[in-house]
Design an enzyme around this catalytic site. Structure first.
Site, mmCIF file in Angstrom:
data_model
loop_
_atom_site.group_PDB
_atom_site.id
_atom_site.type_symbol
_atom_site.label_atom_id
_atom_site.label_comp_id
_atom_site.label_asym_id
_atom_site.label_seq_id
_atom_site.Cartn_x
_atom_site.Cartn_y
_atom_site.Cartn_z
ATOM 1 C CB CYS A 110 9.413 -4.715 0.863
ATOM 2 S SG CYS A 110 10.880 -5.723 0.680
ATOM 3 C CD GLU A 162 5.647 -7.123 -0.245
ATOM 4 O OE1 GLU A 162 6.440 -6.167 -0.358
ATOM 5 O OE2 GLU A 162 5.797 -8.216 -0.825
HETATM 6 N N1 THU Z 1 10.641 -6.027 -2.962
HETATM 7 C C1 THU Z 1 9.409 -5.664 -2.515
HETATM 8 O O1 THU Z 1 9.076 -4.475 -2.409
HETATM 9 N N2 THU Z 1 8.549 -6.652 -2.158
HETATM 10 C C2 THU Z 1 8.778 -7.962 -2.374
HETATM 11 O O2 THU Z 1 7.893 -8.760 -2.096
HETATM 12 C C3 THU Z 1 10.054 -8.423 -2.920
HETATM 13 C C4 THU Z 1 11.099 -7.390 -3.055
HETATM 14 C C5 THU Z 1 11.537 -4.965 -3.414
HETATM 15 C C6 THU Z 1 12.759 -4.713 -2.603
HETATM 16 C C7 THU Z 1 13.668 -4.085 -3.607
HETATM 17 O O3 THU Z 1 13.351 -2.708 -3.737
HETATM 18 C C8 THU Z 1 13.303 -4.759 -4.931
HETATM 19 O O4 THU Z 1 12.005 -5.287 -4.709
HETATM 20 C C9 THU Z 1 14.261 -5.878 -5.334
HETATM 21 O O5 THU Z 1 14.467 -6.761 -4.291
#
Ligand code: THU
Length: 131
Positions: A53, A55
């Protein structure tokens, strides 16, 4: 960096997202107490569970650069979605009082906090009693 610039940076970081599988692009901008800003975007992988993710990319970049105190994170998504549970936990290790700004693709901002999103976190204090 002021709040408007931090929000603009998180929105820009969405463009760097590597999200060919989900199509859900996320950008993050993490402001440290010393004023430095660390950015991140989600990075997916053909082996799906290996993706990371936005973050966590931002917080790991910051820790690896020697920053450990954080004030605000801006998370930019299509729809103003909140950080996932794993990211909440990782953020709480370093920033129990973190301010969180959620911004959607139209630039609408909603403020929340890690305390609101992750009440009663498991933390270093829980391990101290058994060591
Ligand atoms: N994802 C993030 O990068 N941050 C979030 O807060 C929620 C989900 C990403 C993970 C994955 O690559 C895509 O979003 C779908 O879940």
């Amino acid at each position: 960096m002021d709040e408007t610039a931090l929000i603009a940076l998180a929105l820009q970081m969405r463009e760097r997202a590597y999200a060919p599988y989900s199509g859900y692009r996320v950008g993050a901008a993490l402001l440290s107490a010393s004023g430095r800003v660390f950015t991140g975007c989600n990075v997916e992988n053909a082996v799906y569970p290996l993706g990371l993710c936005a973050e966590r990319v931002a917080v790991f970049k910051a820790i690896s650069e020697g920053e450990r105190t954080f004030i605000t994170i801006v998370v930019a998504t299509e729809n103003g979605g909140t950080p996932c549970g794993a990211c909440r936990q990782v953020l709480s290790e370093f920033a129990a009082d973190l301010r969180i700004l959620l911004v959607d693709a139209r630039g609408q901002v909603r403020e929340t906090s890690l305390r609101a999103l992750l009440p009663e976190p498991f933390g270093p204090q829980d391990l101290r009693s058994v060591r």
